[in-house]
Design a protein around this motif. Structure first.
Motif, PDB file in Angstrom:
ATOM      1  N   TYR A 134       6.188  25.659  26.733  1.00 29.77           N
ATOM      2  CA  TYR A 134       6.957  25.965  27.933  1.00 29.77           C
ATOM      3  C   TYR A 134       6.188  25.601  29.199  1.00 29.77           C
ATOM      4  N   LEU A 135       4.859  25.643  29.135  1.00 30.27           N
ATOM      5  CA  LEU A 135       4.031  25.369  30.307  1.00 30.27           C
ATOM      6  C   LEU A 135       3.436  23.964  30.288  1.00 30.27           C
ATOM      7  N   ASP A 136       3.945  23.110  29.399  1.00 34.06           N
ATOM      8  CA  ASP A 136       3.561  21.708  29.351  1.00 34.06           C
ATOM      9  C   ASP A 136       2.065  21.519  29.117  1.00 34.06           C
ATOM     10  N   LEU A 137       1.525  22.255  28.170  1.00 33.71           N
ATOM     11  CA  LEU A 137       0.108  22.155  27.830  1.00 33.71           C
ATOM     12  C   LEU A 137      -0.065  21.638  26.404  1.00 33.71           C
ATOM     13  N   GLU A 138      -1.146  20.924  26.185  1.00 31.66           N
ATOM     14  CA  GLU A 138      -1.511  20.582  24.816  1.00 31.66           C
ATOM     15  C   GLU A 138      -1.950  21.862  24.096  1.00 31.66           C
ATOM     16  N   HIS A 139      -1.677  21.957  22.823  1.00 32.11           N
ATOM     17  CA  HIS A 139      -2.107  23.135  22.071  1.00 32.11           C
ATOM     18  C   HIS A 139      -3.630  23.160  21.978  1.00 32.11           C
ATOM     19  N   ASN A 140      -4.183  24.360  21.850  1.00 35.85           N
ATOM     20  CA  ASN A 140      -5.621  24.490  21.628  1.00 35.85           C
ATOM     21  C   ASN A 140      -5.995  23.951  20.257  1.00 35.85           C
ATOM     22  N   GLU A 141      -7.223  23.491  20.138  1.00 33.50           N
ATOM     23  CA  GLU A 141      -7.725  23.123  18.830  1.00 33.50           C
ATOM     24  C   GLU A 141      -7.872  24.390  17.983  1.00 33.50           C
ATOM     25  N   ARG A 142      -7.864  24.214  16.684  1.00 32.88           N
ATOM     26  CA  ARG A 142      -8.003  25.359  15.784  1.00 32.88           C
ATOM     27  C   ARG A 142      -9.279  26.142  16.114  1.00 32.88           C
ATOM     28  N   GLY A 143      -9.121  27.464  16.217  1.00 32.98           N
ATOM     29  CA  GLY A 143     -10.254  28.340  16.496  1.00 32.98           C
ATOM     30  C   GLY A 143     -10.580  28.498  17.960  1.00 32.98           C
ATOM     31  N   LYS A 144      -9.919  27.733  18.834  1.00 33.43           N
ATOM     32  CA  LYS A 144     -10.186  27.801  20.265  1.00 33.43           C
ATOM     33  C   LYS A 144      -9.156  28.685  20.959  1.00 33.43           C
ATOM     34  N   GLY A 145      -9.440  29.031  22.205  1.00 31.72           N
ATOM     35  CA  GLY A 145      -8.514  29.862  22.960  1.00 31.72           C
ATOM     36  C   GLY A 145      -8.651  31.325  22.597  1.00 31.72           C
ATOM     37  N   LEU A 146      -7.539  31.965  22.279  1.00 32.25           N
ATOM     38  CA  LEU A 146      -7.519  33.400  22.017  1.00 32.25           C
ATOM     39  C   LEU A 146      -8.460  33.798  20.889  1.00 32.25           C
ATOM     40  N   LEU A 147      -8.471  33.037  19.830  1.00 30.22           N
ATOM     41  CA  LEU A 147      -9.293  33.395  18.676  1.00 30.22           C
ATOM     42  C   LEU A 147     -10.773  33.437  19.043  1.00 30.22           C
ATOM     43  N   SER A 148     -11.225  32.521  19.869  1.00 28.50           N
ATOM     44  CA  SER A 148     -12.627  32.506  20.296  1.00 28.50           C
ATOM     45  C   SER A 148     -12.985  33.772  21.051  1.00 28.50           C
ATOM     46  N   VAL A 149     -12.089  34.217  21.906  1.00 25.29           N
ATOM     47  CA  VAL A 149     -12.335  35.419  22.714  1.00 25.29           C
ATOM     48  C   VAL A 149     -12.357  36.672  21.847  1.00 25.29           C
ATOM     49  N   LEU A 150     -11.450  36.726  20.881  1.00 23.23           N
ATOM     50  CA  LEU A 150     -11.388  37.886  19.993  1.00 23.23           C
ATOM     51  C   LEU A 150     -12.634  37.994  19.120  1.00 23.23           C
ATOM     52  N   ARG A 151     -13.130  36.869  18.662  1.00 19.19           N
ATOM     53  CA  ARG A 151     -14.273  36.864  17.750  1.00 19.19           C
ATOM     54  C   ARG A 151     -15.583  37.225  18.438  1.00 19.19           C
ATOM     55  N   ASP A 152     -15.718  36.892  19.709  1.00 18.66           N
ATOM     56  CA  ASP A 152     -16.998  37.037  20.402  1.00 18.66           C
ATOM     57  C   ASP A 152     -16.811  37.840  21.677  1.00 18.66           C
ATOM     58  N   ASP A 153     -17.250  39.099  21.663  1.00 18.11           N
ATOM     59  CA  ASP A 153     -17.082  39.934  22.849  1.00 18.11           C
ATOM     60  C   ASP A 153     -18.038  39.545  23.977  1.00 18.11           C
ATOM     61  N   LYS A 154     -18.936  38.594  23.700  1.00 19.68           N
ATOM     62  CA  LYS A 154     -19.840  38.099  24.742  1.00 19.68           C
ATOM     63  C   LYS A 154     -19.297  36.823  25.389  1.00 19.68           C
ATOM     64  N   ALA A 155     -18.221  36.284  24.835  1.00 19.78           N
ATOM     65  CA  ALA A 155     -17.651  35.049  25.364  1.00 19.78           C
ATOM     66  C   ALA A 155     -17.078  35.283  26.760  1.00 19.78           C
ATOM     67  N   ASP A 156     -17.239  34.296  27.632  1.00 20.23           N
ATOM     68  CA  ASP A 156     -16.652  34.350  28.964  1.00 20.23           C
ATOM     69  C   ASP A 156     -15.181  33.973  28.825  1.00 20.23           C
ATOM     70  N   ILE A 157     -14.306  34.945  29.001  1.00 22.45           N
ATOM     71  CA  ILE A 157     -12.881  34.727  28.754  1.00 22.45           C
ATOM     72  C   ILE A 157     -12.316  33.630  29.638  1.00 22.45           C
ATOM     73  N   ARG A 158     -12.941  33.419  30.809  1.00 25.68           N
ATOM     74  CA  ARG A 158     -12.444  32.395  31.727  1.00 25.68           C
ATOM     75  C   ARG A 158     -12.564  30.993  31.157  1.00 25.68           C
ATOM     76  N   GLU A 159     -13.498  30.810  30.247  1.00 27.95           N
ATOM     77  CA  GLU A 159     -13.695  29.495  29.641  1.00 27.95           C
ATOM     78  C   GLU A 159     -12.617  29.160  28.616  1.00 27.95           C
ATOM     79  N   HIS A 160     -11.818  30.138  28.236  1.00 34.77           N
ATOM     80  CA  HIS A 160     -10.842  29.933  27.167  1.00 34.77           C
ATOM     81  C   HIS A 160      -9.401  30.049  27.664  1.00 34.77           C
ATOM     82  N   ILE A 161      -9.253  30.093  28.972  1.00 32.46           N
ATOM     83  CA  ILE A 161      -7.931  30.176  29.579  1.00 32.46           C
ATOM     84  C   ILE A 161      -7.509  28.793  30.052  1.00 32.46           C
ATOM     85  N   ASN A 162      -6.276  28.430  29.776  1.00 31.58           N
ATOM     86  CA  ASN A 162      -5.759  27.119  30.180  1.00 31.58           C
ATOM     87  C   ASN A 162      -5.188  27.167  31.596  1.00 31.58           C
ATOM     88  N   THR A 163      -5.538  26.178  32.396  1.00 32.75           N
ATOM     89  CA  THR A 163      -4.862  26.001  33.677  1.00 32.75           C
ATOM     90  C   THR A 163      -3.550  25.277  33.412  1.00 32.75           C
TER      91      THR A 163
END
Length: 275
Positions: free
Chosen positions: A81-110
């Motif tokens: 709906y937002l005209d974005l390419e899908h994340n690669e497997r394991g990227k995006g939300l899953l990365s943030v959920l797995r690692d509580d030290k991950a910078d969530i801003r790095e996994h958000i799509n503009t």
């Protein structure tokens, strides 16, 4: 990267915000007492994608930094709906959920829309990768987003055994149940709320109902009077919404012909959110 070659992530963008901008963003956030908004469908033919993307665009146009979260982890759709390419497997939300030290801003799509962002799973993530996450994982993600953005719109899966459903219902400040003009809609919504309540999730914030893809039928809306649910918007099935979706466009931004009833419904929801 998105379809136009823009870098995914908003960290660099947020780091460039001036102190004055920070004050303005904080001021906007303080004006919204309940800035985490959830949407959960309770019937077939009630896809939340068009509703959330158009609403998110409108809020962003009002100068609110808005993040859409797709918690439909098995079947994510909002990136389309937002005209974005899908994340690669394991990227995006899953990365943030797995690692509580991950910078969530790095996994958000503009997105191509100013001040509108998306946190999404990959459609290629395996189903079993999501079944062991507990409430605190989902709650942590929502809490982090709440601190970064003025408004967070959450697409909640209607799958009560899945933690993403009940944890989201627990964590959002205000919720909307979306249904279509089907006989079972009200029963489904009532059963969902009864189950959530039985496991200790307050359902008082989910009393607002939105009918989507209405067809001008003789549907019995009077049945709502027998429940505690309140009808707050009716969004008609509009061909232009579907046509713009296939182009990767937001209907309310790109369509040359706008359905007045659809626009009125989206604006009504925006006013409810902004209080």
């Amino acid at each position: 990267m998105d379809k136009r070659g823009r870098k995914v992530g908003i960290k660099s963008l947020l780091e460039k915000i001036t102190p004055q901008d920070n004050e303005q963003i904080g001021g906007a956030q303080k004006q919204i007492l309940y800035n985490v908004i959830g949407f959960i469908s309770a019937s077939d033919f009630a896809d939340n994608g068009a509703l959330i993307s158009n609403l998110g665009y409108l809020l962003a146009e009002k100068n609110f930094n808005t993040c859409i979260v797709d918690f439909k982890v098995f079947y994510p759709t909002l990136y389309n709906y937002l005209d974005l390419e899908h994340n690669e497997r394991g990227k995006g939300l899953l990365s943030v959920l797995r690692d509580d030290k991950a910078d969530i801003r790095e996994h958000i799509n503009t997105t191509k829309y100013k001040q509108l962002y998306l946190l999404s799973p990959s459609p290629y993530d395996l189903i079993e990768e999501y079944v062991d996450f507990k409430f605190e994982y989902i709650e942590r993600v929502i809490e982090e987003l709440k601190e970064i953005f003025d408004i967070v719109l959450v697409d909640i899966p209607n799958n009560p055994p899945l933690e993403f459903c009940l944890a989201s219902m627990k964590q959002v400040h205000r919720g909307f149940i979306t249904v279509s003009e089907r006989i079972e809609s009200i029963v489904n919504a009532t059963k969902l709320l009864e189950f959530a309540n039985s496991v200790g999730i307050t359902t008082a914030k989910f009393t607002n109902m939105i009918y989507v893809n209405t067809l001008n039928t003789n549907y019995d809306y009077g049945a709502l009077k027998e429940t505690e649910l309140k009808l707050v918007a009716q969004l008609p099935l509009v061909q232009g919404v579907i046509e713009e979706y296939f182009k990767g466009n937001i209907y309310m931004k790109h369509s040359s012909i706008i359905n007045k009833q659809y626009v009125a419904g989206i604006h009504n929801l925006m006013q409810i959110i902004l209080g």
